[in-house]
Write a protein that holds these residues in place. Structure first.
Motif, short mmCIF file in Angstrom:
data_model
loop_
_atom_site.label_atom_id
_atom_site.label_comp_id
_atom_site.label_asym_id
_atom_site.label_seq_id
_atom_site.Cartn_x
_atom_site.Cartn_y
_atom_site.Cartn_z
N SER A 41 0.84 -0.90 0.48
CA SER A 41 -0.64 -0.14 0.24
C SER A 41 1.18 1.25 -0.37
CB SER A 41 -0.99 0.03 0.80
OG SER A 41 -0.07 -0.09 2.60
N GLY A 42 0.62 2.09 -0.26
CA GLY A 42 1.46 3.58 -0.38
C GLY A 42 1.62 4.05 -1.63
N GLN A 43 2.93 4.55 -1.26
CA GLN A 43 3.84 4.80 -2.39
C GLN A 43 4.92 5.33 -2.07
OE1 GLN A 43 1.04 8.69 -4.27
NE2 GLN A 43 1.21 6.92 -6.38
N ILE A 44 5.99 5.29 -2.58
CA ILE A 44 7.08 5.79 -3.06
C ILE A 44 7.68 6.79 -4.31
CG2 ILE A 44 10.13 5.38 -2.80
CD1 ILE A 44 9.39 2.21 -1.96
N LEU A 45 7.74 7.78 -3.90
CA LEU A 45 7.62 9.07 -4.56
C LEU A 45 9.08 9.46 -5.30
CD1 LEU A 45 5.34 11.03 -3.50
CD2 LEU A 45 5.13 9.25 -5.32
N ILE A 46 9.42 9.42 -6.10
CA ILE A 46 11.23 10.11 -7.01
C ILE A 46 11.00 11.50 -7.57
CG2 ILE A 46 12.41 9.38 -8.34
CD1 ILE A 46 12.57 7.20 -5.78
N ASN A 47 11.27 12.43 -6.91
CA ASN A 47 10.96 13.73 -6.97
C ASN A 47 9.26 14.17 -7.69
OD1 ASN A 47 13.88 13.96 -6.89
ND2 ASN A 47 13.54 13.88 -9.04
N GLY A 48 8.00 13.04 -6.51
CA GLY A 48 7.03 13.28 -6.47
C GLY A 48 6.63 12.17 -8.10
N ILE A 49 7.04 11.68 -8.16
CA ILE A 49 6.91 10.35 -9.78
C ILE A 49 7.23 8.90 -8.60
CG2 ILE A 49 6.69 9.33 -11.18
CD1 ILE A 49 8.58 11.55 -12.63
#
Length: 221
Positions: free
Chosen positions: A28-36
């Motif tokens: 669940s959730g997200q891992i964001l790289i520069n918002g992506i």
């Protein structure tokens, strides 16, 4: 930013790194790289930005030069960068001591080859990670087979030379991670504390304070 992940065994440090490297997919959730979202990036574009070294790493029956160059096999070998990487990993002295220098094969089954110790192999693997010259450096217990003084020197080089890059470091030796910009303390998969070494020690309480104090007492004893 230079971030250190600390915590007792099983706290989730290596799992977090494997999530960052897409070995695991988040439930669940997200891992964001520069918002992506990391899952929306091509794996090649992400890996091109990352250099990583785990406690268990690959060893190759190749020369020292080739063992380091393989860290960035997509570019033409550059001796200046090789020398810098060897210095970072503490391999320069090994190269000087070996009769065949850079061309020494790291496998004793070869006639002119040698069999490095665990600590020497770890230095070569560190040099290989540095040679990638990546924007994100991830080290998971990268110096477990290296003596404390050499480890201290290696981490000093990281903190001094990676000023404009990201470094994420897992280590059980608190004396080496105390210089990190931010220390993240994990327990049972949760972040329970974070801050600089000074901030985490200032209240004379908390898991980081307890672990650091006990380790320091062990050295004094």
């Amino acid at each position: 930013e230079h971030v250190a992940l600390v915590g007792e065994n099983g706290a989730g440090k290596s799992t977090l790194i494997k999530l960052l490297l897409r070995f695991y997919k988040p439930d669940s959730g997200q891992i964001l790289i520069n918002g992506i979202d990391l899952q929306d990036l091509t794996i090649e574009s992400w890996y091109n930005q990352v250099a990583t070294l785990f406690q268990e790493f690959n060893t190759y029956p190749l020369t020292i030069k080739e063992n380091i160059e393989i860290g960035r096999s997509d570019i033409k070998p550059d001796q200046t960068s090789l020398n810098k990487a060897a210095n970072f990993g503490g391999v320069s002295q090994l190269i000087k001591n070996y009769k065949y220098g850079w061309q020494t094969v790291l496998d004793s089954s070869f006639k002119t080859g040698v069999e490095p110790s665990g600590g020497q192999w770890q230095r070569v693997a560190l040099a290989r990670a540095f040679y990638r010259n990546a924007n994100v450096l991830i080290l998971d217990e990268p110096t477990s087979a290296i003596d404390a003084r050499a480890e201290y020197d290696i981490f000093n080089k990281i903190f001094e030379s990676y000023k404009n890059k990201t470094a994420l470091i897992v280590s059980h030796r608190f004396s080496t991670v105390r210089r990190a910009d931010r220390i993240v303390v994990l327990e049972q998969g949760n972040i329970i504390e974070q801050g600089s070494h000074q901030a985490l020690m200032s209240n004379n309480s908390g898991l980081y304070y307890d672990l650091f104090t006990k380790q320091a007492e062990g050295y004094r004893d």
